[in-house]
Design a protein around this motif. Structure first.
Motif, PDB file in Angstrom:
ATOM      1  N   GLY A 100       0.834  -1.192   0.000  1.00 22.26           N
ATOM      2  CA  GLY A 100       0.000   0.000   0.000  1.00 22.26           C
ATOM      3  C   GLY A 100       0.868   1.240   0.000  1.00 22.26           C
ATOM      4  O   GLY A 100       1.823   1.331   0.771  1.00 22.26           O
ATOM      5  N   LEU A 101       0.555   2.207  -0.873  1.00 21.60           N
ATOM      6  CA  LEU A 101       1.309   3.457  -0.981  1.00 21.60           C
ATOM      7  C   LEU A 101       0.528   4.570  -0.297  1.00 21.60           C
ATOM      8  O   LEU A 101      -0.635   4.827  -0.634  1.00 21.60           O
ATOM      9  CB  LEU A 101       1.549   3.802  -2.455  1.00 21.60           C
ATOM     10  CG  LEU A 101       2.253   5.128  -2.756  1.00 21.60           C
ATOM     11  CD1 LEU A 101       3.655   5.158  -2.152  1.00 21.60           C
ATOM     12  CD2 LEU A 101       2.311   5.372  -4.262  1.00 21.60           C
ATOM     13  N   ILE A 102       1.147   5.221   0.678  1.00 19.69           N
ATOM     14  CA  ILE A 102       0.514   6.275   1.474  1.00 19.69           C
ATOM     15  C   ILE A 102       1.283   7.581   1.284  1.00 19.69           C
ATOM     16  O   ILE A 102       2.517   7.577   1.260  1.00 19.69           O
ATOM     17  CB  ILE A 102       0.526   5.890   2.977  1.00 19.69           C
ATOM     18  CG1 ILE A 102      -0.429   4.724   3.229  1.00 19.69           C
ATOM     19  CG2 ILE A 102       0.150   7.070   3.855  1.00 19.69           C
ATOM     20  CD1 ILE A 102      -0.392   4.215   4.654  1.00 19.69           C
ATOM     21  N   ALA A 103       0.550   8.679   1.170  1.00 26.85           N
ATOM     22  CA  ALA A 103       1.195  10.000   1.108  1.00 26.85           C
ATOM     23  C   ALA A 103       0.140  11.066   1.326  1.00 26.85           C
ATOM     24  O   ALA A 103      -1.055  10.836   1.127  1.00 26.85           O
ATOM     25  CB  ALA A 103       1.891  10.220  -0.240  1.00 26.85           C
ATOM     26  N   LYS A 104       0.584  12.262   1.754  1.00 33.29           N
ATOM     27  CA  LYS A 104      -0.326  13.399   1.876  1.00 33.29           C
ATOM     28  C   LYS A 104      -0.779  13.834   0.491  1.00 33.29           C
ATOM     29  O   LYS A 104      -0.084  13.625  -0.501  1.00 33.29           O
ATOM     30  CB  LYS A 104       0.381  14.580   2.559  1.00 33.29           C
ATOM     31  CG  LYS A 104       0.837  14.310   3.981  1.00 33.29           C
ATOM     32  CD  LYS A 104       1.642  15.502   4.497  1.00 33.29           C
ATOM     33  CE  LYS A 104       2.309  15.195   5.820  1.00 33.29           C
ATOM     34  NZ  LYS A 104       3.222  16.280   6.249  1.00 33.29           N
ATOM     35  N   ASN A 105      -1.962  14.473   0.433  1.00 35.04           N
ATOM     36  CA  ASN A 105      -2.419  15.056  -0.830  1.00 35.04           C
ATOM     37  C   ASN A 105      -1.398  16.063  -1.334  1.00 35.04           C
ATOM     38  O   ASN A 105      -0.867  16.873  -0.574  1.00 35.04           O
ATOM     39  CB  ASN A 105      -3.763  15.763  -0.647  1.00 35.04           C
ATOM     40  CG  ASN A 105      -4.921  14.799  -0.399  1.00 35.04           C
ATOM     41  OD1 ASN A 105      -5.706  14.989   0.503  1.00 35.04           O
ATOM     42  ND2 ASN A 105      -5.006  13.751  -1.194  1.00 35.04           N
TER      43      ASN A 105
END
Length: 595
Positions: free
Chosen positions: A34-39
């Motif tokens: 899963g790839l997570i990052a802020k907008n």
């Protein structure tokens, strides 16, 4: 072994803005990432680069030779004239594939395979694109927000589909339960670099907090958000495999706790300066049917509900059951066929819709908000326009950027701020979590938990609903609406218990209705073999042992005294334990039929 994907020293910028610099990662066979990052920090851009839809400044992207790859983009495109079935196969499907397509499309509630694509909504087209990827069974799946436009049943089905077999996945999603249950690795894109965590979402929270504590590079607010979420995750019961009280007792206990929460909030918020009267709204025997489709669609049928002061309600149900229509009737945007909504004079609605808001592209972010108001008063605490934007993670620099520079997720976040800046005392949020990053969702959850007014949330995000709402209206379709006194996980647990109890009652009734046999000499019923009898007895012992171990782990995780290594070890063990318990329980049920 050669990885499926190897990314080396990848750099991407837009003008002076660097999204990421010299990032490196790889995806091995069987990994679910899963790839997570802020907008606005580049996760969608990174996925587009990997899908060859976007260029990059420098670096290497190497796929294993002869690898079959399936891509799901956020905005798929189709020939508007081709049928659903042709869109899945480019006119080349054989009988086996067509059968599989029908099965998957049915699960995703696309039933007319000959319908032209131009007649489908954007959400339906996204589901066809998802079906296309799953049907072809590629070696490697790249999925950008696969749960968007899926209802809860579809999300749970997709969760199970991706968990089965040795699938290799890289996906972007904001659905934290989905991340927790499907992924075994989390990649976090942050500060122009990438961090890897070998575990699910709960493990990521642990290790991310450890990294932040060590580096001391994050602001205190971000620290607290993740720490709060970590504590909340530790407290959650697992929604499977446990024994519970008789279902009616369980329901009344949930109802008592929900009422207590609302009463406590009423006492706490009565002193706030955001005034809302004791009368909120009364839905007086409202009916609504759409006759322009065959068969006709019944949304509400003589539905009555009296909404209490400071309530936080969640609305869930499958797509097309009338959730958004109900909200629009409450707001006066759609007229009921009969009955009416009697709304209190002090109620001031704030409506966050799925459609969003059209912005002036040449306007600055801060000016979008100050055009509405210079500040808002939240229970005696004043927030300026700039402080509200900062609360929702717009930095001072971003506040003075032009709207046209914002990503899709940042625009949704700005739209949310425009709704809140009008200082409503009753928030109605229709699918607020779509396209928002996880950190913004944490901020919104915190905001809503302390919001001194009423809230209705329509959402398919189970995690978000669990953290925000007191109770649910469950839209089952055909005008049937269930009022449930708990959050979504409690609802799923309760319906599982109810289904088991009903199945047992049906089996007991069937057994009692059958005349007893006196002579079994010629009985041809299936019986357990000696080996199966031994297995049956051993399963009972194993299940009891596993349940005891599970309880010990859950008690320990809730105790708050474990070290990071102990928490990590137990967090990895718990889902494996649940899977083993499910497997043995199913086998026990199978053998019990013949015991």
């Amino acid at each position: 072994m050669v990885p499926y994907l190897d990314v080396q020293n990848l750099t991407k910028s837009f003008g002076a803005q660097v999204l990421f610099r010299n990032i490196c990662f790889s995806v091995g066979e069987g990994q679910r990432i899963g790839l997570i990052a802020k907008n606005g920090t580049g996760k969608s851009t990174l996925m587009k680069i990997l899908m060859n839809d976007e260029g990059y400044d420098s670096g290497d992207i190497i796929y294993r030779r002869d690898l079959r790859t399936g891509f799901l983009t956020q905005t798929p495109t189709f020939d508007p004239e081709e049928s659903v079935l042709d869109a899945c196969f480019n006119h080349e499907g054989n009988e086996e594939k067509i059968l599989k397509a029908k099965q998957i499309l049915t699960q995703l509630k696309i039933t007319d395979l000959n319908q032209p694509m131009k007649q489908l909504s954007g959400g339906q087209q996204k589901r066809v694109a998802l079906a296309n990827v799953l049907i072809l069974e590629p070696d490697f799946l790249l999925l950008d927000e696969p749960t968007n436009h899926l209802d809860l049943d579809m999300i749970i089905w997709l969760e199970g589909w991706l968990q089965r077999g040795n699938k290799t996945i890289l996906m972007v999603t904001h659905d934290r339960y989905f991340l927790d249950r499907v992924c075994d690795t989390i990649l976090e894109l942050d500060n122009q670099t990438i961090y890897s965590y070998r575990g699910n979402y709960a493990y990521y929270l642990e290790k991310r907090q450890e990294r932040i504590d060590n580096m001391r590079a994050e602001v205190a607010r971000a620290n607290n958000l993740y720490r709060t979420e970590l504590e909340w995750m530790r407290r959650q019961p697992q929604a499977r495999g446990h024994k519970a009280k008789y279902r009616e007792d369980a329901f009344y206990e949930l109802e008592r706790v929900a009422k207590q929460r609302i009463e406590e909030r009423q006492i706490r918020l009565k002193a706030s300066k955001v005034y809302i009267g004791s009368k909120i709204f009364e839905c007086q025997y409202v009916s609504k049917t759409f006759n322009d489709s065959l068969p006709e669609k019944v949304i509400l049928k003589d539905f009555y509900y009296n909404f209490a002061r400071f309530e936080k309600m969640g609305i869930v149900g499958n797509n097309g059951t009338g959730k958004s229509t109900f909200v629009k009737m409450l707001l006066g945007l759609v007229a009921p066929d009969s009955g009416k909504f009697d709304i209190g004079e002090t109620v001031n609605f704030g409506y966050f819709s799925q459609d969003g808001l059209k912005f002036d592209e040449q306007q600055k972010v801060i000016d979008v908000i100050t055009d509405i108001a210079d500040y808002i008063d939240l229970g005696g605490k004043k927030l300026t326009a700039s402080q509200l934007l900062q609360f929702f993670l717009f930095t001072p620099e971003q506040q003075h950027n032009y709207v046209y520079k914002l990503s899709g997720g940042e625009r949704r976040k700005l739209y949310l701020c425009t709704v809140l800046m009008k200082n409503p005392n009753f928030l109605i949020l229709d699918e607020p979590t779509n396209d928002l990053d996880i950190q913004t969702l944490q901020v919104l959850e915190e905001y809503l938990q302390d919001f001194p007014g009423c809230v209705i949330v329509v959402s398919h995000d189970r995690y978000f609903m669990d953290k925000v709402v007191d109770h649910l209206l469950v839209f089952h379709g055909e005008g049937k609406i269930q009022d449930f006194p708990g959050n979504y996980t409690q609802y799923r647990e309760f319906t599982t218990l109810e289904s088991k109890a009903q199945a047992k009652e049906k089996a007991d009734s069937k057994s009692a209705a059958q005349p007893a046999k006196k002579d079994y000499h010629n009985d041809t019923r299936r019986r357990l073999s000696y080996k199966e009898k031994m297995e049956f007895q051993q399963l009972e012992k194993d299940i009891e042992k596993l349940e005891n171990e599970k309880k010990q782990i859950e008690d320990a995780l809730c105790g708050g005294t474990l070290s990071v290594d102990e928490i990590t070890k137990m967090s990895i063990r718990l889902p494996l334990l649940n899977d083993e318990l499910d497997e043995k329980s199913m086998r026990w049920l199978e053998l019990s039929e013949f015991a």
